[in-house]
Enzyme design. Sequence first.
Site, PDB file in Angstrom:
ATOM      1  N   ARG A  35       0.829  -1.217   0.000  1.00 46.20           N
ATOM      2  CA  ARG A  35       0.000   0.000   0.000  1.00 46.20           C
ATOM      3  C   ARG A  35       0.861   1.265   0.000  1.00 46.20           C
ATOM      4  O   ARG A  35       0.511   2.252  -0.639  1.00 46.20           O
ATOM      5  CB  ARG A  35      -0.950  -0.009   1.194  1.00 46.20           C
TER       6      ARG A  35
ATOM      7  N   LYS B 177     -19.486 -17.719  -0.524  1.00 46.62           N
ATOM      8  CA  LYS B 177     -20.932 -17.679  -0.313  1.00 46.62           C
ATOM      9  C   LYS B 177     -21.663 -16.692  -1.216  1.00 46.62           C
ATOM     10  O   LYS B 177     -21.147 -15.633  -1.543  1.00 46.62           O
ATOM     11  CB  LYS B 177     -21.207 -17.260   1.131  1.00 46.62           C
TER      12      LYS B 177
ATOM     13  N   GLY C 251     -11.029  -8.803  -1.862  1.00 45.41           N
ATOM     14  CA  GLY C 251     -10.808  -9.924  -0.941  1.00 45.41           C
ATOM     15  C   GLY C 251      -9.705 -10.867  -1.366  1.00 45.41           C
ATOM     16  O   GLY C 251      -8.578 -10.461  -1.635  1.00 45.41           O
TER      17      GLY C 251
ATOM     18  N   GLY D 291     -13.095  -3.629   0.174  1.00 46.41           N
ATOM     19  CA  GLY D 291     -14.484  -3.179   0.248  1.00 46.41           C
ATOM     20  C   GLY D 291     -14.864  -2.210  -0.856  1.00 46.41           C
ATOM     21  O   GLY D 291     -15.953  -2.313  -1.430  1.00 46.41           O
TER      22      GLY D 291
HETATM   23  P1  AMP Z   1     -14.633 -14.865  -0.841  1.00 47.53           P
HETATM   24  O1  AMP Z   1     -13.912 -14.162   0.272  1.00 47.53           O
HETATM   25  O2  AMP Z   1     -16.123 -14.823  -0.735  1.00 47.53           O
HETATM   26  O3  AMP Z   1     -14.120 -14.445  -2.209  1.00 47.53           O
HETATM   27  O4  AMP Z   1     -14.314 -16.400  -0.658  1.00 47.53           O
HETATM   28  C1  AMP Z   1     -13.038 -16.928  -0.786  1.00 47.53           C
HETATM   29  C2  AMP Z   1     -12.999 -18.271  -0.133  1.00 47.53           C
HETATM   30  O5  AMP Z   1     -13.903 -19.148  -0.763  1.00 47.53           O
HETATM   31  C3  AMP Z   1     -11.648 -18.927  -0.198  1.00 47.53           C
HETATM   32  O6  AMP Z   1     -11.118 -19.015   1.088  1.00 47.53           O
HETATM   33  C4  AMP Z   1     -11.944 -20.304  -0.786  1.00 47.53           C
HETATM   34  O7  AMP Z   1     -11.258 -21.343  -0.130  1.00 47.53           O
HETATM   35  C5  AMP Z   1     -13.412 -20.444  -0.579  1.00 47.53           C
HETATM   36  N1  AMP Z   1     -14.005 -21.382  -1.535  1.00 47.53           N
HETATM   37  C6  AMP Z   1     -13.960 -21.300  -2.873  1.00 47.53           C
HETATM   38  N2  AMP Z   1     -14.578 -22.371  -3.417  1.00 47.53           N
HETATM   39  C7  AMP Z   1     -15.010 -23.139  -2.414  1.00 47.53           C
HETATM   40  C8  AMP Z   1     -15.737 -24.373  -2.354  1.00 47.53           C
HETATM   41  N3  AMP Z   1     -16.119 -25.012  -3.455  1.00 47.53           N
HETATM   42  N4  AMP Z   1     -16.021 -24.877  -1.139  1.00 47.53           N
HETATM   43  C9  AMP Z   1     -15.634 -24.211  -0.022  1.00 47.53           C
HETATM   44  N5  AMP Z   1     -14.970 -23.051  -0.008  1.00 47.53           N
HETATM   45  C10 AMP Z   1     -14.657 -22.515  -1.199  1.00 47.53           C
END
Ligand code: AMP
Length: 399
Positions: free
Chosen positions: A38, A199, A356, A379
Site C-alpha cells: 500500500r 458464499k 478480498g 471493500g
Molecule cells: P470470498 O472471500 O467470498 O471471495 O471467498 C473466498 C474463499 O472461498 C476462499 O477461502 C476459498 O477457499 C473459498 N471457496 C472457494 N470455493 C469453495 C468451495 N467449493 N467450497 C468451499 N470453499 C470454497
Amino acid sequence: MPAFKTLDDLTDIAGKRVLVRVDLNVPVTDGKVSDTTRIERVAPTIHELSEKGAKVILLAHFGRPKGEPVPDQSLSLIAPAVEEVLDQSVAFASDCIGAPVADAIAKMENGDILLLENTRFHKGEEKNTPEFTAELAKNGDIYVNDAFSAAHRAHASTEGLAHHLPAYAGRTMQAELEALEKGLGQPTRPVVAIVGGAKVSTKIDLLSNLVTKVDALVIGGGMANTFIAAQGINVGKSLCEHDLADTARSIMETAKKAGCSIVLPVDGVVAREFKANAENETVDINAIPADAMMLDVGPKSVELINGWIEKAATLVWNGPLGAFEIAPFDKATVSAAEHAAEQTKAGKLVSVAGGGDTVSALNHAEVADDFSYVSTAGGAFLEWMEGKELPGVAVLTKG
Ligand code: AMP
C-alpha cells in the site's frame, strides 16, 4: 464517468500545502510493517508532489481506534516504513489537527513530507463532522485523494475535505478509476465476469448488479453450489446456502431478461475432507456423491470458462473458482487465471480483478502482474462491482 482532476492539473504548486489522503493501513507483525504494497502504491503521488515543490502533508487512518488515541494504532509506527519506501525523510506530527500540525508545517521546506497522526483518533473523522473537517482543511491549500480503498467511506479525510479545498485524484486513485471505467463503466464488449468465493450471501448485490451489465457471468467457488442446488441438483455435503435458492433463481431470471448468459460448472472435483491433498475425484455435476463436497470446478468447466475468456474483450474477476488455498483444489482458479493472463498479454483482453481473496488467488497463480489491473482495494472494489456510488469518488467527479 464524469471527469475528475488529476495531478496533471496541478502545475504551479511550489510552496503550497497539499493534504494527501493515502492508505497506510498496512499489516504489522511484531511491531514491523510486514507488507509495504500500500505504501508503494501511493509513493508515485507523494514523489511527484514533492518534486513539484509542494509541502506534502499525509493524512491516513490506521486500524479502528474508534475516535480515541490508541498507542498501538499510532501512525508513528508506520513512519519508518514510509521513509524507507519513499527513500526520503518524513516528519511526523503527533496529531492531525491543531498546534502540533501548525508547528510541524512551519518547519517544512518546499518538497518536504509530513505524516500526520491517525485521523481516526478523532470522532469527527468517521462522523465527517463539519467542525473536524474544517480543522483538517486549515492545514492545506489543496486536497489530493489517493486512497481509492477508503473511497467507499464518507469520512472527513476521504470525502469531507473535498468540499473545503480544491480536490484532485492522486495517481493511484486515477489508475484505479481508469481501470474500473474500462472494466464496467464503458467496457469493450463482450464483457465476461467471473465471480467465485465462498458464499452467495455476501455477494447478492454484486451478482444482481453484474447480470444487468455483463454479457456472461461465470459463477464458481462455493457459491456455485447454491445456484446448482437451486436447479434441483444434489450437491451432497458441499458448502451451500439452501435458504438462498429463491435468491439464486431470481438472479438467474434477471440475467435472462437482461440477456446475460449464466455459466455454471458442469463438473466438479469432490472430496470428503476439507484439507490439502485430500483424496478426491472428478465427477459430473449431476453425480456429486451424497457424502462428498465439491471443492473445485472440474476440467470440463475450466474448458468452458476458458472458452468464455476467449470470447471476452473485457473480463472482470472477483473470487476464486475453488478452495485455492489447499492443493489440488486450486487447479481451476490457476488455469483460468493463466488463460486470462495469456489473453491479456496477447492484447486480446482487458482484465480487471480485485476484492478480498482474489488478489491472493492471482498471486498464487503468479499472474497478478499480467492482468490489466488488479485492485488491492477490498471493500471499495466490491462496492464498485455492486454498482454503488463511492462517496470519495463521487466528490472528486462532481467537482
Ligand atoms: P470470498 O472471500 O467470498 O471471495 O471467498 C473466498 C474463499 O472461498 C476462499 O477461502 C476459498 O477457499 C473459498 N471457496 C472457494 N470455493 C469453495 C468451495 N467449493 N467450497 C468451499 N470453499 C470454497
